[in-house]
Scaffold this motif. Sequence first.
Motif, mmCIF file in Angstrom:
data_model
loop_
_atom_site.group_PDB
_atom_site.id
_atom_site.type_symbol
_atom_site.label_atom_id
_atom_site.label_comp_id
_atom_site.label_asym_id
_atom_site.label_seq_id
_atom_site.Cartn_x
_atom_site.Cartn_y
_atom_site.Cartn_z
ATOM 1 N N VAL A 180 18.425 3.250 0.363
ATOM 2 C CA VAL A 180 17.223 3.173 -0.002
ATOM 3 C C VAL A 180 16.776 4.207 -1.347
ATOM 4 O O VAL A 180 16.199 4.007 -2.366
ATOM 5 N N LYS A 181 17.272 5.333 -1.113
ATOM 6 C CA LYS A 181 17.417 6.358 -2.083
ATOM 7 C C LYS A 181 18.061 6.159 -3.283
ATOM 8 O O LYS A 181 17.753 6.961 -4.354
ATOM 9 N N THR A 182 19.013 5.393 -3.375
ATOM 10 C CA THR A 182 19.927 5.150 -4.859
ATOM 11 C C THR A 182 19.111 3.875 -5.505
ATOM 12 O O THR A 182 19.610 3.418 -6.204
ATOM 13 N N TYR A 183 18.011 3.229 -4.763
ATOM 14 C CA TYR A 183 17.366 2.091 -5.582
ATOM 15 C C TYR A 183 16.775 2.633 -6.761
ATOM 16 O O TYR A 183 16.215 3.729 -6.742
ATOM 17 N N PRO A 184 17.202 1.943 -8.001
ATOM 18 C CA PRO A 184 16.494 2.360 -9.236
ATOM 19 C C PRO A 184 14.908 2.231 -9.103
ATOM 20 O O PRO A 184 14.248 1.369 -8.426
ATOM 21 N N ASP A 185 14.359 3.333 -9.671
ATOM 22 C CA ASP A 185 12.668 3.582 -9.561
ATOM 23 C C ASP A 185 12.231 3.267 -8.239
ATOM 24 O O ASP A 185 11.556 2.522 -8.005
ATOM 25 N N ALA A 186 12.976 4.152 -7.170
ATOM 26 C CA ALA A 186 12.646 3.871 -5.719
ATOM 27 C C ALA A 186 11.046 3.963 -5.582
ATOM 28 O O ALA A 186 10.469 3.214 -4.575
ATOM 29 N N ALA A 187 10.279 4.839 -6.188
ATOM 30 C CA ALA A 187 8.860 5.103 -5.874
ATOM 31 C C ALA A 187 7.990 3.672 -6.229
ATOM 32 O O ALA A 187 6.995 3.761 -5.589
ATOM 33 N N ASN A 188 8.703 2.932 -7.010
ATOM 34 C CA ASN A 188 8.070 1.604 -7.343
ATOM 35 C C ASN A 188 8.567 0.559 -6.475
ATOM 36 O O ASN A 188 8.241 -0.816 -6.708
ATOM 37 N N MET A 189 9.380 0.840 -5.504
ATOM 38 C CA MET A 189 10.053 -0.253 -4.677
ATOM 39 C C MET A 189 9.305 -1.018 -3.598
ATOM 40 O O MET A 189 8.806 -0.462 -2.811
ATOM 41 N N ILE A 190 9.240 -2.166 -3.944
ATOM 42 C CA ILE A 190 8.620 -3.047 -2.519
ATOM 43 C C ILE A 190 9.809 -4.226 -2.664
ATOM 44 O O ILE A 190 9.749 -5.169 -3.263
ATOM 45 N N LEU A 191 10.588 -4.351 -1.405
ATOM 46 C CA LEU A 191 11.244 -5.376 -1.186
ATOM 47 C C LEU A 191 10.842 -6.170 -0.095
ATOM 48 O O LEU A 191 10.544 -5.693 1.193
ATOM 49 N N ASN A 192 10.606 -7.354 -0.259
ATOM 50 C CA ASN A 192 10.154 -8.444 0.786
ATOM 51 C C ASN A 192 11.356 -9.035 1.349
ATOM 52 O O ASN A 192 11.990 -9.614 0.665
ATOM 53 N N GLU A 248 0.824 -1.149 -0.101
ATOM 54 C CA GLU A 248 -0.098 0.113 0.014
ATOM 55 C C GLU A 248 0.985 1.350 0.071
ATOM 56 O O GLU A 248 0.507 2.467 -0.620
ATOM 57 N N GLY A 249 2.070 1.231 0.787
ATOM 58 C CA GLY A 249 3.048 2.309 0.789
ATOM 59 C C GLY A 249 3.409 2.473 -0.799
ATOM 60 O O GLY A 249 3.566 3.852 -1.106
ATOM 61 N N ARG A 250 3.704 1.490 -1.454
ATOM 62 C CA ARG A 250 4.222 1.461 -2.850
ATOM 63 C C ARG A 250 3.001 2.243 -3.594
ATOM 64 O O ARG A 250 2.991 2.888 -4.786
ATOM 65 N N PHE A 251 1.729 1.752 -3.580
ATOM 66 C CA PHE A 251 0.765 2.304 -4.548
ATOM 67 C C PHE A 251 0.579 3.838 -4.124
ATOM 68 O O PHE A 251 0.178 4.344 -5.000
ATOM 69 N N LEU A 252 0.891 4.050 -2.849
ATOM 70 C CA LEU A 252 0.698 5.493 -2.699
ATOM 71 C C LEU A 252 2.146 6.580 -3.186
ATOM 72 O O LEU A 252 2.143 7.580 -2.817
ATOM 73 N N GLY A 253 2.908 5.731 -3.592
ATOM 74 C CA GLY A 253 3.923 6.536 -4.172
ATOM 75 C C GLY A 253 5.410 6.521 -3.193
ATOM 76 O O GLY A 253 5.942 7.444 -3.447
ATOM 77 N N TYR A 254 5.519 5.417 -2.214
ATOM 78 C CA TYR A 254 6.586 5.535 -1.487
ATOM 79 C C TYR A 254 7.515 4.336 -1.431
ATOM 80 O O TYR A 254 6.811 3.187 -1.556
ATOM 81 N N PRO A 255 8.688 4.517 -1.436
ATOM 82 C CA PRO A 255 9.642 3.146 -1.533
ATOM 83 C C PRO A 255 9.163 2.494 -0.133
ATOM 84 O O PRO A 255 8.863 2.951 0.940
ATOM 85 N N SER A 256 9.060 1.233 -0.086
ATOM 86 C CA SER A 256 8.688 0.299 1.029
ATOM 87 C C SER A 256 9.271 -0.872 0.980
ATOM 88 O O SER A 256 9.795 -1.736 0.058
#
Length: 254
Positions: free
Chosen positions: A148-160, A110-118
């Motif tokens: 986290v901020k250096t992750y490619p396309d961070a706004a779409n980041m969901i890391l399990n 849900e964080g990613r849906f709303l635009g935040y790295p998660s």
Amino acid sequence: MDILLSNDDGVNAIGINRLREALLTVGNVITVAPDQDCSGASNSLTLRNPLRLSQHGAQVYSVNGTPTDCVHLGLGLYATDPDMVISGINAGANMGDDVLYSGTVAAAMEGRFLGYPSLAVSLASLDRSPLVHYDTAVKAVLHLLPFVKTYPDAANMILNINVPDVPWEQVQGFCVTRLGQRHRSEPVIRAEDPRGKPIYWIGPPGAAADAGEGTDFYAIQASYVSITPLHADLTRHRALAETARWLEACHAAP
């Protein structure tokens, strides 16, 4: 760094409180979690009942709803956007098919849906013994946080992220994995209440079926921190062409 912290085990769970204490040393943390255990809630939203936000100290809140509800309400507490959403530390693995049911993963999603790295973070054991090494999961998160901020396309980041339940010194490293698969769940368990009426419990999840090299199950077995990038697109892309051919044949049939 501004962090929204949630979980599915509830606001009083060990994992979220251990992680919150550590995150407060590196940033500003608002914690919003369910008022009770919501394991297995997946991405459900509360739509038919009002939600209530209760405060439990400085920037710690509970919600009478699901993990996904918590993320929505939590974001409303920020005057400016947070830098990321973290869900966890879950008491138990979220590997393979677990991600379809997991409230921990759902909060991150849900964080990613709303635009935040998660990040979704779980302390994983391959047996059912009591979990011990929450400090290992905390250290794994703190290790990853600056990047986290250096992750490619961070706004779409969901890391399990699944962390083995071993001392930090025994962790073999971090590795990127794919989701494994479990055998089907064990059968429903039938019992009786004190008045002799039948009650039922959903059976435990199945054991690992696809646990080969490259999977999250394999990584945990080898004492690695498993990191699986997720996305919410459930389309089976490889089946699009064959489904189109099947549909064309259906229309062509007399």
